[in-house]
Design an enzyme around this catalytic site. Sequence first.
Site: not given
Length: 379
Positions: A128, A156, A242, A336, A363-364, A367
Amino acid sequence: MIFKLTEEQLAVRDAAKDFAETELLPGVIERDEKQEFPTAQIKKLGELGFLGMMVAPEYGGGGMDTMSYVLAMEEISKIDASVSVCMSVNNSLVCWGLEHFGNEEQKQKYLKPLASGEKIGAFCLSEPEAGSDATFQQTTAEDHGDHYILNGTKNWITNGNSASIYLVIAQTDKAKKHKGINVLIVEKGMEGFVVGKKENKMGIRASDTHSLMFQNVKVPKANRIGEDGFGFTFAMQTLNGGRIGIASQALGIASGAYERALAYSQERKTFGVPIFEHQDVQFKLADMATRIEASRLLCLKAAWLKDQGKDYSQASAMAKLYSSKTAMDVTIEAVQIHGGYGFVKEFHVERLMRDAKITQIYEGTSEIQKIVIARSLFK
């Protein structure tokens, strides 16, 4: 650098493509709507060897290279990203981590059934309050001599309820900060291990994402991977690989959306001609194709470096950063190009757009990838 694919690599790609089109495409929209985990499809995927692709044959794996893995991930992700994320976690995080850092007993007991597809694994790092800042682990593993007592919550977690084997990152000594973190192998069914609610997600909805709670779970010390305090290093090194998996997933999502948009542009007519004849649509497709090709080369370069035993941390971060942005941009344009049809489920591109967003987060985050890349520039 020229990537000339071998016959074996092309065969893997073709097998993955055939599986995706024959086994995954039927029912993919319904699984997304119902958030239904693709149990039967994952089982078949394992039987074909796609859940332990890079694991040595002696441990039940396919002994394939990372480039083959990238090719397979792209094809599976074109059709169903919920399946490909399960495939990515099992291959890149769980199997790779166990094979490279686990001891022989752990490999025999846990790696073999994971690589063969008999069981599914989960990688438990996020919390969390510890997502991008992986050093801030609140889950604790208190040392009790021959075992640890595990307490905390993970959020998650992909394969959260469907996995049988969990690699859990936890803090043993807070005074040592990231050097006091360990990684423990936890089995489903251990007393005090509770699978929490399933997340109701925007995308990859058929993927099994849960919170996990550990309440005084007794974990044998034999289930610790590596030396005391190795957990943070384990997590960071595992995530390097990963990122290649998720970059390949993003590439596949983009490719799938582009292929559907290209086909639709040649079928749909306005003002008496296929919309492909309109320059604006041509420009969109040209940009999409260029971004996808650049993403593919970044993914293959990272995979090639990994296969050559070279440092691939910067390359994998670049691949994930660029490919995830490509997935987001390409899927938006695909919707679109489809116009009103792009907004309804039966044309698939709206689902691909929803699926694309998570590749910029898990997995990151993007940013974090920029931080990894920037730090590598100063080495």
